[in-house]
Design a protein around this motif. Structure first.
Motif, mmCIF file in Angstrom:
data_model
loop_
_atom_site.group_PDB
_atom_site.id
_atom_site.type_symbol
_atom_site.label_atom_id
_atom_site.label_comp_id
_atom_site.label_asym_id
_atom_site.label_seq_id
_atom_site.Cartn_x
_atom_site.Cartn_y
_atom_site.Cartn_z
ATOM 1 N N ARG A 1 14.126 31.663 -8.228
ATOM 2 C CA ARG A 1 14.080 30.251 -7.420
ATOM 3 C C ARG A 1 12.509 29.896 -6.727
ATOM 4 O O ARG A 1 12.180 28.903 -6.405
ATOM 5 C CB ARG A 1 15.432 29.725 -7.367
ATOM 6 C CG ARG A 1 15.414 29.090 -5.523
ATOM 7 C CD ARG A 1 16.295 29.284 -5.067
ATOM 8 N NE ARG A 1 16.732 27.849 -4.535
ATOM 9 C CZ ARG A 1 17.191 28.614 -2.823
ATOM 10 N NH1 ARG A 1 17.145 29.451 -2.608
ATOM 11 N NH2 ARG A 1 16.848 27.272 -2.092
ATOM 12 N N ASN A 2 12.836 31.688 -5.671
ATOM 13 C CA ASN A 2 11.618 31.777 -4.828
ATOM 14 C C ASN A 2 10.016 31.419 -5.423
ATOM 15 O O ASN A 2 9.403 30.880 -4.747
ATOM 16 C CB ASN A 2 11.759 33.149 -4.155
ATOM 17 C CG ASN A 2 12.970 32.663 -3.615
ATOM 18 O OD1 ASN A 2 13.429 31.539 -3.293
ATOM 19 N ND2 ASN A 2 13.246 34.454 -3.112
ATOM 20 N N ASP B 1 19.387 22.472 -7.348
ATOM 21 C CA ASP B 1 19.384 24.278 -7.797
ATOM 22 C C ASP B 1 21.106 24.765 -8.191
ATOM 23 O O ASP B 1 21.298 25.491 -8.781
ATOM 24 C CB ASP B 1 18.885 25.117 -6.289
ATOM 25 C CG ASP B 1 17.165 25.540 -6.712
ATOM 26 O OD1 ASP B 1 16.451 25.304 -7.990
ATOM 27 O OD2 ASP B 1 17.172 25.185 -6.087
ATOM 28 N N ARG C 1 12.228 23.057 -14.149
ATOM 29 C CA ARG C 1 10.757 23.007 -12.436
ATOM 30 C C ARG C 1 9.674 22.986 -12.983
ATOM 31 O O ARG C 1 9.119 22.337 -11.298
ATOM 32 C CB ARG C 1 11.893 24.369 -12.317
ATOM 33 C CG ARG C 1 13.230 24.325 -11.495
ATOM 34 C CD ARG C 1 14.156 23.434 -10.893
ATOM 35 N NE ARG C 1 13.464 24.053 -9.678
ATOM 36 C CZ ARG C 1 12.259 23.097 -8.666
ATOM 37 N NH1 ARG C 1 12.732 21.730 -9.017
ATOM 38 N NH2 ARG C 1 12.490 23.841 -7.347
ATOM 39 N N ARG D 1 9.612 27.592 -6.245
ATOM 40 C CA ARG D 1 8.586 27.277 -5.265
ATOM 41 C C ARG D 1 8.087 27.275 -4.398
ATOM 42 O O ARG D 1 7.292 25.981 -4.541
ATOM 43 C CB ARG D 1 10.211 27.152 -4.205
ATOM 44 C CG ARG D 1 11.795 26.604 -4.150
ATOM 45 C CD ARG D 1 12.429 27.199 -3.507
ATOM 46 N NE ARG D 1 12.506 27.188 -2.206
ATOM 47 C CZ ARG D 1 13.159 27.400 -0.401
ATOM 48 N NH1 ARG D 1 14.423 28.367 -1.265
ATOM 49 N NH2 ARG D 1 13.269 27.294 0.509
ATOM 50 N N ASP D 2 7.753 28.599 -4.460
ATOM 51 C CA ASP D 2 6.357 28.564 -4.103
ATOM 52 C C ASP D 2 4.873 28.043 -5.133
ATOM 53 O O ASP D 2 4.211 27.195 -4.540
ATOM 54 C CB ASP D 2 6.191 30.801 -4.273
ATOM 55 C CG ASP D 2 4.690 31.030 -3.659
ATOM 56 O OD1 ASP D 2 3.692 30.589 -2.983
ATOM 57 O OD2 ASP D 2 4.217 31.658 -4.331
ATOM 58 N N ASP E 1 16.040 19.345 -3.695
ATOM 59 C CA ASP E 1 16.194 20.504 -4.149
ATOM 60 C C ASP E 1 17.680 21.403 -3.999
ATOM 61 O O ASP E 1 18.033 22.516 -4.724
ATOM 62 C CB ASP E 1 15.296 21.043 -2.998
ATOM 63 C CG ASP E 1 14.059 20.227 -3.464
ATOM 64 O OD1 ASP E 1 13.322 20.182 -4.335
ATOM 65 O OD2 ASP E 1 12.959 21.121 -2.131
#
Lengths: 229, 197
Positions: free
Chosen positions: B82-83, B137, B43, B86-87, B133
């Motif tokens: 995941r969060n 995931d 990622r 993304r951040d 996205d």
């Protein structure tokens, strides 16, 4: 899923599996970061709640590891904390530590190394040993927090601010345990500002003085790297 | 070079007093490190990987005491990962940090033969770059990390039907990437063959 797709996924999965070195490197970095966070928590009004969480999740051992790792000189790391808005449940953030006093960088390896063999949970009695360790971790926390400023500036894309923070950190903590990471940030910031010659000069020095730093890869992928990659 | 000092061996953890479900960070790290490392590797650019993995486990460490066991630990950690990813990607969206997020497809030295591990990882990365996205995931959690459908659905906050739909689409993207790779391979083979005629 076809056999070929399954085969590709399986091989990709194997290719991207971490090595033992990866696992150990991140473990050391985490231990240092957790130790620094614990030092910050101890300096704040929220120390009681943090201590409870620390105990419940068995973090004391990691704090010891982090301190021992630093004392043994086996890590070059920027311990950072990023506020992530979307993450799930309740959040107990470790408070930051504001740098306030000139640092004393004498880490006491004998005291810390002895404690790594202690399998008992950390006690709360303020023994002389604990007082010495608290002073040490406070110094480390201030050192780290000052470097956090530089890293936060980097994450926000402000390369000039990175250089300001790095140079302030260098003035305040000339013998910081995190000199290699500080140098790496400086190199990346110089690249972002297009100052390649200076970045290359510092990269040569970085590679001479910190050849095994975990930041080596980032530096070698920057504009400071030798022309042949 | 990695220096593993015996003094760094972790002592056994004891259940926290009053804790009905003791969960120590060491155990979570051991169980989830490979998953997090791989997920992050697919990622973010390589230069960010250590920082992002570290950040994920710092968040896990901060919140471990609030984990209530309503999902599996792997699913919970996957959600944190995941969060955080993304951040972090949002923060560096316009900034170069070394290696590209998606590798350029390359030709293979053994046309027609088995795809090696490196090439397989490149192909998956190429396909991930073409997925939405949501598809990405679903694919990473289900196919690469082999979470159960229920776990993945929890992480992504969708129902099973939606999850399956995303996964089907993601597989099609990877199948197409493999097809393009085979086609490129064929062209290289043809060019090489033509050179000898």
């Amino acid at each position: 899923m076809t056999d070929e797709v399954r085969d590709v996924v399986g091989k990709a999965r194997a290719e991207r599996a971490p090595s033992a070195e990866d696992r150990e490197r991140i473990r050391r970095r985490l231990a240092v970061a957790i130790a620094a966070g614990a030092a910050g928590a101890g300096a704040s009004a929220a120390a009681g709640a943090s201590a409870s969480a620390t105990s419940a999740s068995g973090i004391a051992a990691w704090i010891k590891i982090g301190l021992a790792t630093i004392a043994l000189g086996g890590v070059g790391v920027v311990a950072h904390r990023v506020v992530t808005q979307e993450e799930t449940p309740t959040v107990a953030r470790a408070p930051s530590v504001a740098p306030s006093e000139p640092p004393t960088l004498a880490i006491e390896p004998v005291v810390i190394a002895t404690e790594t063999n202690d399998t008992e949970p950390a006690r709360e009695e303020p023994t002389p040993t604990r007082r010495r360790r608290a002073a040490t971790t406070d110094d480390l926390a201030r050192d780290l927090e000052a470097l956090h400023e530089a890293q936060r500036a980097w994450r926000s894309g402000d390369a000039r601010a990175v250089l300001r923070h790095v140079r302030a950190h260098e003035d305040t903590f000339p013998r910081s345990q995190f000199r290699a990471e500080r140098r790496a940030l400086e190199i990346l910031a110089l690249c972002a500002l297009g100052e390649r010659a200076e970045a290359q000069r510092l990269t040569r020095r970085f590679l001479d003085t910190a050849p095994d730093s975990p930041a080596r890869r980032s530096v070698l992928e920057s504009c400071g790297a030798p022309d042949v990659r | 070079m990695t220096q593993t000092n015996p003094a760094l061996a972790l002592p056994p953890e004891r259940p926290a007093p009053g804790s009905a479900r003791p969960l120590d960070f060491e155990a979570v790290y051991a169980e989830c490190f490979d998953m997090v490392w791989r997920y992050v590797s697919f990622r973010v650019p390589r230069a960010m990987q250590d920082d992002v993995v570290q950040e994920i486990f710092l968040v896990v460490h901060q919140r471990l005491s609030s984990f209530e066991g309503r999902s599996s630990v792997r699913a919970w950690v996957a959600g944190v990962a995941r969060n955080v990813v993304r951040d972090q990607l949002g923060r560096v969206a316009n900034r170069s940090l070394g290696a590209p997020l998606v590798s350029e497809p390359a030709t293979h030295d053994d046309p027609g033969g088995a795809i090696d591990r490196k090439r397989a990882a490149d192909l998956v990365e190429e396909a991930l770059g073409k997925m939405s996205d949501e598809q990405r995931d679903a694919f990473l959690l289900l196919e690469v990390e082999e979470l159960s459908s229920r776990e993945a659905a929890e992480v992504l906050g969708v129902n099973d039907s939606t999850l399956r739909s995303r996964l089907r689409a993601a597989r099609e993207v990877l199948t197409a990437a493999i097809g393009r790779f085979r086609a490129r391979e064929g062209r290289v083979t043809g060019q090489r063959g033509g050179g000898h005629d």
